[in-house]
Design an enzyme around this catalytic site. Sequence first.
Site, PDB file in Angstrom:
ATOM      1  N   ASP A 146      -2.251 -22.144 111.679  1.00  0.00           N
ATOM      2  CA  ASP A 146      -2.121 -23.592 111.805  1.00  0.00           C
ATOM      3  C   ASP A 146      -1.374 -23.862 113.095  1.00  0.00           C
ATOM      4  O   ASP A 146      -0.236 -23.444 113.263  1.00  0.00           O
ATOM      5  CB  ASP A 146      -1.361 -24.173 110.606  1.00  0.00           C
ATOM      6  CG  ASP A 146      -1.283 -25.692 110.684  1.00  0.00           C
ATOM      7  OD1 ASP A 146      -2.341 -26.320 110.811  1.00  0.00           O
ATOM      8  OD2 ASP A 146      -0.167 -26.239 110.637  1.00  0.00           O
TER       9      ASP A 146
ATOM     10  N   GLU B  39      -8.302 -23.792 113.089  1.00  0.00           N
ATOM     11  CA  GLU B  39      -8.967 -25.065 112.915  1.00  0.00           C
ATOM     12  C   GLU B  39      -9.768 -25.370 114.164  1.00  0.00           C
ATOM     13  O   GLU B  39      -9.332 -25.078 115.270  1.00  0.00           O
ATOM     14  CB  GLU B  39      -7.918 -26.163 112.715  1.00  0.00           C
ATOM     15  CG  GLU B  39      -7.797 -26.624 111.294  1.00  0.00           C
ATOM     16  CD  GLU B  39      -6.752 -27.705 111.183  1.00  0.00           C
ATOM     17  OE1 GLU B  39      -7.067 -28.749 110.600  1.00  0.00           O
ATOM     18  OE2 GLU B  39      -5.633 -27.495 111.658  1.00  0.00           O
TER      19      GLU B  39
ATOM     20  N   ASP C   3       3.006 -26.637 107.000  1.00  0.00           N
ATOM     21  CA  ASP C   3       2.229 -25.824 107.937  1.00  0.00           C
ATOM     22  C   ASP C   3       1.751 -24.509 107.323  1.00  0.00           C
ATOM     23  O   ASP C   3       0.622 -24.081 107.550  1.00  0.00           O
ATOM     24  CB  ASP C   3       3.059 -25.545 109.198  1.00  0.00           C
ATOM     25  CG  ASP C   3       3.425 -26.825 109.947  1.00  0.00           C
ATOM     26  OD1 ASP C   3       2.689 -27.824 109.776  1.00  0.00           O
ATOM     27  OD2 ASP C   3       4.435 -26.829 110.675  1.00  0.00           O
TER      28      ASP C   3
END
Length: 391
Positions: free
Chosen positions: A191, A275, A356
């Site tokens: 993340d 991501e 997170d």
Amino acid sequence: MPSTIQRSYRIRIYPNADQRAVLNRWFGTARWAWNHALERRSKAYRRRGESVSGVDVSRAITALKKTTRYNWLTEVPAGVIVQKLRDQDRAFTNFFSGRASYPRFRKRSSAQSVRVQIDQRQHRALSRWANEDVFVPGLGAMRWRNGAHPAQAPKMVTIRRDAAGRYFVTAMVEEAPAKRPAPTNKSVGIDLGLKSLAVLSTGEVLANPRHLRAKERRLRRAQRALSRKRRGSGRWHRTRRSVARLHARVADTRANHLHQLTRRLVDENQVIAVEDLSVKGLARTRLAKSVHDAGWGEFGRQLAYKAEWAGRQLVAIDRFAPSTRQCSGCGHVRAAVPLSTRRWQCPECGAEHDRDINAAVNIERIALEQLPGGTGEVKRVESGRPRGEAA
Ligand SMILES: [Zn+2]
């Protein structure tokens, strides 16, 4: 796995006084060609709505070379001008497709660059590169350090002098991929944080190193000092040079740190999940500065090409997947988790989450589900293209 891959090299070079003088001429001529072409094109475009191609400008410049007034143009390798005009063609293509703003005139004080071809039939050049020289026809071998050296001569090199006065050679070289590390069954979710650089699904927080933060503080102080000086004064110029130097040092330190980090992530894991952040989309939000500072784009680029070399899989999950809002314990999806919420408790199963780490765990899980044998389609991240010259 392709039999050869394109690898980009960036080598810090230290040209001697003679070489710097030659480079100065090349830079000046390239700059002149760029500005001359840009002016012609801009005029034609404004007055008559015409578009002038790089080939047209190139022809006009070739004609100029034959005149006494412009015969100094012949003192640089012809390719220097040709490549510069190609860069401008690309800049216009990007402008017309909406990817970039209108090309700008080049100033003497900003970064300079030229591209030079290395003739692959020239035995001397090839053997010099094979002997770990950085050799450019017309300049000779240059002192170098910092950066991997390619095993064979590149077909084309870009020589760049940045605003801090440092010189670099960059090149793309086609080569056999490096020996892969042994396969592993480990995977990791990442993340990309705003407060820290990144948080891993293992719970590890990757922070920017202390020496980088110290350098950044020094840079901020110098920038403040610069803003207090009278623009154009002697002190202003001196401070501006030191700001440029500090800037370059911060960029170097950050890049080195990113290289170590991405190398480790690729060495240790078979599957690396991130991501799929559209940095361009974020760039319009208030997160823009953090995104820019954290070098997210560069992080992804390094992960992509290192993963490809190492035979690892980099999986980018859909950025609209609820990685932050979903409980990694029971799968319950919340409506939203505001940015300010660092910790939260799942209303369904009661699990306590660090925002997170929970996101990183979800990113890893979603990626693994997407792999063959999982449920969805694998979305591979495009492998890292070199950062092209900022045309
Ligand atoms: Zn839960």
